[in-house]
Structure formats: C-alpha cells, structure tokens
Design an enzyme around this catalytic site. Structure first.
Site, PDB file in Angstrom:
ATOM      1  N   HIS A   1       0.902  -1.233  -0.022  1.00 38.01           N
ATOM      2  CA  HIS A   1      -0.008   0.106   0.208  1.00 38.01           C
ATOM      3  C   HIS A   1       0.786   1.416  -0.080  1.00 38.01           C
ATOM      4  O   HIS A   1       0.415   2.464  -0.203  1.00 38.01           O
ATOM      5  CB  HIS A   1      -1.008  -0.073   1.172  1.00 38.01           C
TER       6      HIS A   1
HETATM    7  C1  UD1 Z   1      -1.722   5.259   6.491  1.00 39.69           C
HETATM    8  C2  UD1 Z   1      -0.463   5.655   6.878  1.00 39.69           C
HETATM    9  C3  UD1 Z   1       0.710   4.491   6.822  1.00 39.69           C
HETATM   10  C4  UD1 Z   1       0.168   3.188   7.211  1.00 39.69           C
HETATM   11  C5  UD1 Z   1      -1.251   3.085   6.529  1.00 39.69           C
HETATM   12  C6  UD1 Z   1      -1.889   1.838   7.156  1.00 39.69           C
HETATM   13  C7  UD1 Z   1       0.157   8.105   6.839  1.00 39.69           C
HETATM   14  C8  UD1 Z   1       1.231   9.072   6.007  1.00 39.69           C
HETATM   15  N1  UD1 Z   1       0.265   6.907   6.393  1.00 39.69           N
HETATM   16  O1  UD1 Z   1      -1.450   5.413   4.997  1.00 39.69           O
HETATM   17  O2  UD1 Z   1       1.943   4.993   7.386  1.00 39.69           O
HETATM   18  O3  UD1 Z   1       1.131   2.254   7.000  1.00 39.69           O
HETATM   19  O4  UD1 Z   1      -2.122   4.241   6.983  1.00 39.69           O
HETATM   20  O5  UD1 Z   1      -2.909   1.575   6.723  1.00 39.69           O
HETATM   21  O6  UD1 Z   1      -0.381   8.372   7.844  1.00 39.69           O
HETATM   22  N2  UD1 Z   1      -8.906   5.033   2.545  1.00 39.69           N
HETATM   23  C9  UD1 Z   1     -10.211   4.275   2.564  1.00 39.69           C
HETATM   24  N3  UD1 Z   1     -10.794   4.112   3.637  1.00 39.69           N
HETATM   25  C10 UD1 Z   1     -10.021   4.384   4.807  1.00 39.69           C
HETATM   26  C11 UD1 Z   1      -8.860   4.973   4.859  1.00 39.69           C
HETATM   27  C12 UD1 Z   1      -8.363   4.971   3.676  1.00 39.69           C
HETATM   28  O7  UD1 Z   1     -10.705   4.039   1.566  1.00 39.69           O
HETATM   29  O8  UD1 Z   1     -10.619   3.948   5.994  1.00 39.69           O
HETATM   30  C13 UD1 Z   1      -8.421   5.602   1.224  1.00 39.69           C
HETATM   31  C14 UD1 Z   1      -8.609   6.902   0.850  1.00 39.69           C
HETATM   32  O9  UD1 Z   1      -8.811   6.875  -0.493  1.00 39.69           O
HETATM   33  C15 UD1 Z   1      -7.307   7.541   1.152  1.00 39.69           C
HETATM   34  C16 UD1 Z   1      -6.317   6.491   1.062  1.00 39.69           C
HETATM   35  O10 UD1 Z   1      -6.806   5.054   1.399  1.00 39.69           O
HETATM   36  O11 UD1 Z   1      -7.138   8.813   0.625  1.00 39.69           O
HETATM   37  C17 UD1 Z   1      -4.984   6.739   1.683  1.00 39.69           C
HETATM   38  O12 UD1 Z   1      -5.455   6.747   3.278  1.00 39.69           O
HETATM   39  P1  UD1 Z   1      -4.406   7.788   4.137  1.00 39.69           P
HETATM   40  O13 UD1 Z   1      -5.046   7.699   5.463  1.00 39.69           O
HETATM   41  O14 UD1 Z   1      -4.146   8.946   3.652  1.00 39.69           O
HETATM   42  O15 UD1 Z   1      -3.131   6.944   4.288  1.00 39.69           O
HETATM   43  P2  UD1 Z   1      -2.715   5.531   4.068  1.00 39.69           P
HETATM   44  O16 UD1 Z   1      -2.182   5.047   2.657  1.00 39.69           O
HETATM   45  O17 UD1 Z   1      -3.843   4.580   4.579  1.00 39.69           O
END
Ligand code: UD1
Length: 427
Positions: free
Chosen positions: A246
């Site tokens: 991811h």
């Molecule tokens: C975040 C953490 C990363 C961790 C990961 C675990 C940061 C900078 N990164 O990354 O260190 O390893 O979580 O999962 O904080 N989304 C959903 N549903 C959710 C959450 C996210 O659909 O419940 C999607 C959204 O489109 C979002 C994307 O995932 O834009 C990324 O989510 P985000 O929280 O920005 O970062 P992660 O890639 O999850």
C-alpha cells in the site's frame, strides 16, 4: 488537569496500524485502575497508587469498517470517547483538519499527558497541537509521550519519516522498540533521560491475541485448509504466501506497481498468493488497468465447500482483513511479502519468513535477529527474495524486550514522571 490523586491520560489513534499499538496501553490503564480499586495497598511496591482517567480519541484518519471498526472489536478496544471524523485528504488537508479538531478537544479535556503512537499523520498532527497549546496564562500543556520512537528509514521520501522525526523532537517521553532507535535519537541530540527502551506494544497485542486468532476460520473460508483438520493445525494447509502492498511509492505509479507485480508472478505460479488489499491499492489497480494480475477471491461464509484456489500465476485479491483473521493468516503463511512497517515486526515475532518490498527499513532488528529480508523493488530482486524465503524454514529470534509487557513498562514510566512533576509543582 486533575485532582492530586488522579491523572488524566489522553490517547490518540487514527489509522489501522495505531490500533494494535495503543490497545495494550489502554488495557494496562484499565488493569492499573482495577488493581487500585481491588487493593490499593498492593500498589505501594513501586507502582503508582494514582488513579488514571483515560480518554481515547479517534481522529477518523481511517474510517471504513474494514480499516477501523473491526479492529476495535477484535482488540477489545473501548469505544472512543471522542471521534474527530477527520477523514482522507492530501497530507496538508488531513493533518490540518486533525489539528483543528484536536485543539478543541485538548482544551476541553486538559489531560496531564498525551500518548501518540507510530508514525501516521494523526500522530504528528496531535503531537504538534499539544506541543504548542497553552492551558492557561502560565503556558502549561500536557506532556507528550511517543510510543515507537527512534525508528528511521533515512528516506525523507516517506511521509512517515517526517512524521517520526518531528514527533520525536516534540515528545517529552520517547518509548523505543529496538536498539537502533536509541542510537538514532542519541545522534539527533535527544537527551538520554527522555528516552526509554521498553519493547514493542504491537507485539504485546500479537502475544495477547495469538491464541484467539488461531480460532479464526479464515483459512477454511479462503479454501486453504479443510475444516476437518481443525483449528491451529498446519496439517492439510495448502502452503500459501500472504501479500500486502500500500506504500505510495510502490502503488501510486503504474510503472512501479507493474514492476512489483511482475516480480510476484513466479511466486504466484508456485503457491497461492493471498492479497488483502488496502483501499488505496484496490483503487490504483483499477485506475492502472492491472486487473490481469489478479483473480477476485470471493469469500464464502466458511461453512461450505472451500473455494478453489490455485497457483496459476495470478494473485488472489480479497478485501482488507480484521486483526484476528490477518494474524491467523500470517501465523500459517509459508512466506509473507509486504511493504508495511509493522508486518516486518509481526513476522519476526512469529518466526515467519518475510520479504520486504522496499529499498530500506526503519526496523533493522527484523533483519538482524528476525526473519526479514529486503528485496528492493525491482522485478528480479523480488523474484529472487521470494524464491529464497519460500524455501527457508521458520527461524529467527525474538528481539530484546518483545515479551508482551511493554505497555506496563510504559505506564510505569508515565506514572513516575507525572508523580515527579506533581511533587515539583507542590514544592
Ligand atoms: C496510512 C499511513 C501509513 C500506514 C497506513 C496503514 C500516513 C502518512 N500513512 O496510510 O503509514 O502504513 O495508513 O493502512 O499516515 N482510505 C479508505 N478508507 C479508509 C482509509 C483510507 O478508503 O478507511 C483510502 C482513501 O482513499 C485515502 C487512502 O486510502 O485517500 C489513503 O489513506 P491515508 O490515511 O491517507 O493513508 P494510508 O495510505 O492509509
């Protein structure tokens, strides 16, 4: 702030990897209060007789059932007292949104101490708010405790590296999981008296829930083990690989993701590869038209005939799993391939061979004493590392102090520190 014999601790969680790191601390606080209630005198042997009021804040960085709610149920975490509902966005938007909403909560709750864990945007955002807040005209603010301090990949391209460095420099108490953390913090000039080597609360969770996870029927559901064999048995389990990907640097550009998927084709031809994919990755696969590398592995209710699952060069894509199902899958895997930080540690604790699809790791102990190897991100590097790890046996050793008691060590340090502060204020 609270009366003389009560301290208030506010713990923040926001994203999936936070939940298993914070759960043991919340449980240790509850245990502390129960003991105090049952027989206050027994706490005079060095443990604090102070009652702890615990407030749990969820920033809402992760908000899906599969990325958040299920973890609360699996890890027995109480419902958060406050939910900020910050949601997704660019780094600036997400961090700013959490900061705005968290400042109000901090001013209302006025805890003595804030606990932030790990390296996600929620960790940095809340530490930054606490570092600059002022409860009153004398400028008092909560102490900031950072759990999982000192880890460094030395790769500023990773958003988490910025989050780690800044949070560590804001923190008053730094709780370190491995030796490298002590060295890194010393080299950055952080005073030794702020730093405490306590082990790993994520491994506290793993050790506490491993037995319960063994009761999961996820292997039967995915057709990897026949129900007849019973739980906790590797007899009759099809050897399989478990994959997670991811990290933005791996999945946000078509070329990078394609290179990695080509590196995994050989592995997927020799055994089933199960991929519980993060929402970010699922979206990228569709955006980039890379569906040909995958088959959708539909999950039955686990009661019927196991779904057929094969090693035909395609990866079996499933939705993100809960904590217990995922732990069960790691524990029985022949090999785990990942770009996650925490999974490198969890496979080390389980002794399961791990291939890390990254050029660096902020967790070198997983390579020094554990079962992890760095594959890099080239097709050939991944192919070679997967081949090597698939043939290797379970091995490795448990890193120092990864013994299931880290949360208690943390709480002891916190109570001592707050008592010291109180004594100084009274003097
Ligand atoms: C975040 C953490 C990363 C961790 C990961 C675990 C940061 C900078 N990164 O990354 O260190 O390893 O979580 O999962 O904080 N989304 C959903 N549903 C959710 C959450 C996210 O659909 O419940 C999607 C959204 O489109 C979002 C994307 O995932 O834009 C990324 O989510 P985000 O929280 O920005 O970062 P992660 O890639 O999850």
């Amino acid at each position: 702030m609270e009366s003389q014999n009560t301290i208030k601790i506010l713990t923040v969680v926001g994203a999936r990897p936070n939940f298993m790191k914070a759960a043991p601390i919340i449980a240790a606080i509850a245990h502390h209060n129960e003991q105090l209630h049952a027989s206050p005198a027994t706490l005079n042997d060095g443990r604090s007789p102070i009652r702890i009021e615990s407030v749990l804040v969820h920033t809402g960085q992760h908000y899906d059932e599969a990325m958040s709610d299920r973890f609360f149920a699996d890890l027995n975490i109480p419902k958060p007292n406050v939910h900020l509902g910050a949601g997704s966005g660019t780094h600036a938007v997400q961090t700013a949104e959490i900061m705005k909403r968290f400042e109000e909560v901090l001013l209302r709750e006025r805890p003595d101490l804030l606990i932030v864990v790990g390296d996600v945007n929620s960790t940095l955002a809340c530490a930054l708010v606490a570092a600059k807040i002022s409860y009153d005209t004398s400028g008092s603010r909560p102490l900031i405790a950072h759990v999982e301090s000192g880890l460094r990949s030395f790769d500023r391209g990773m958003p988490e590296e910025t989050n780690r460095i800044v949070t560590d420099h804001l923190a008053d108490l730094l709780f370190v999981t491995e030796e490298s953390g002590l060295t890194n913090l010393r080299l950055e000039g952080i005073p030794d008296q702020k730093v405490h080597f306590v082990g790993n609360t994520m491994i506290d969770s793993l050790l506490a829930f491993r037995h319960k996870a063994a009761q999961s029927n996820i292997l039967e559901t995915l057709g990897l083990r026949s129900r007849k064999q019973g739980f906790d048995s590797d007899l009759g389990t099809t050897p399989y690989a478990l994959l997670t990907l991811h990290r933005p640097s791996n999945v946000d550009q078509r070329e990078s993701l394609l290179t990695i998927l080509e590196g995994l084709e050989e592995l997927a031809s020799s055994c089933p590869v199960i991929f519980p994919a993060h929402p970010r990755t699922q979206k990228r696969i569709a955006d980039f038209g890379l569906e040909r590398f995958f088959r959708r592995q539909d999950r039955s209710d686990g009661g019927g005939v196991p779904a057929s699952i094969g090693a035909d060069g395609r990866i079996s894509l499933v939705d993100p799993l809960g904590y217990l199902d995922f732990l069960c899958m790691m524990d029985h895997a022949a090999v785990v391939v990942t770009d996650s930080g925490g999974i490198q540690e969890e496979t080390t604790a389980l002794g399961v061979p791990c291939v890390t699809v990254r050029e660096n790791t902020e967790r070198p102990v997983t390579i020094q004493v554990g079962t992890n190897i760095l594959a890099g991100t080239s097709t050939e590097g991944i192919r070679k590392a997967a081949r090597q790890q698939l043939e290797s046996k379970r091995a490795g050793a448990m890193p120092e102090a990864w013994d299931g008691k880290s949360a208690y060590r943390i709480l002891d340090v916190i109570c001592l520190e707050l008592e010291k502060q109180r004594a100084m204020q009274l003097a």
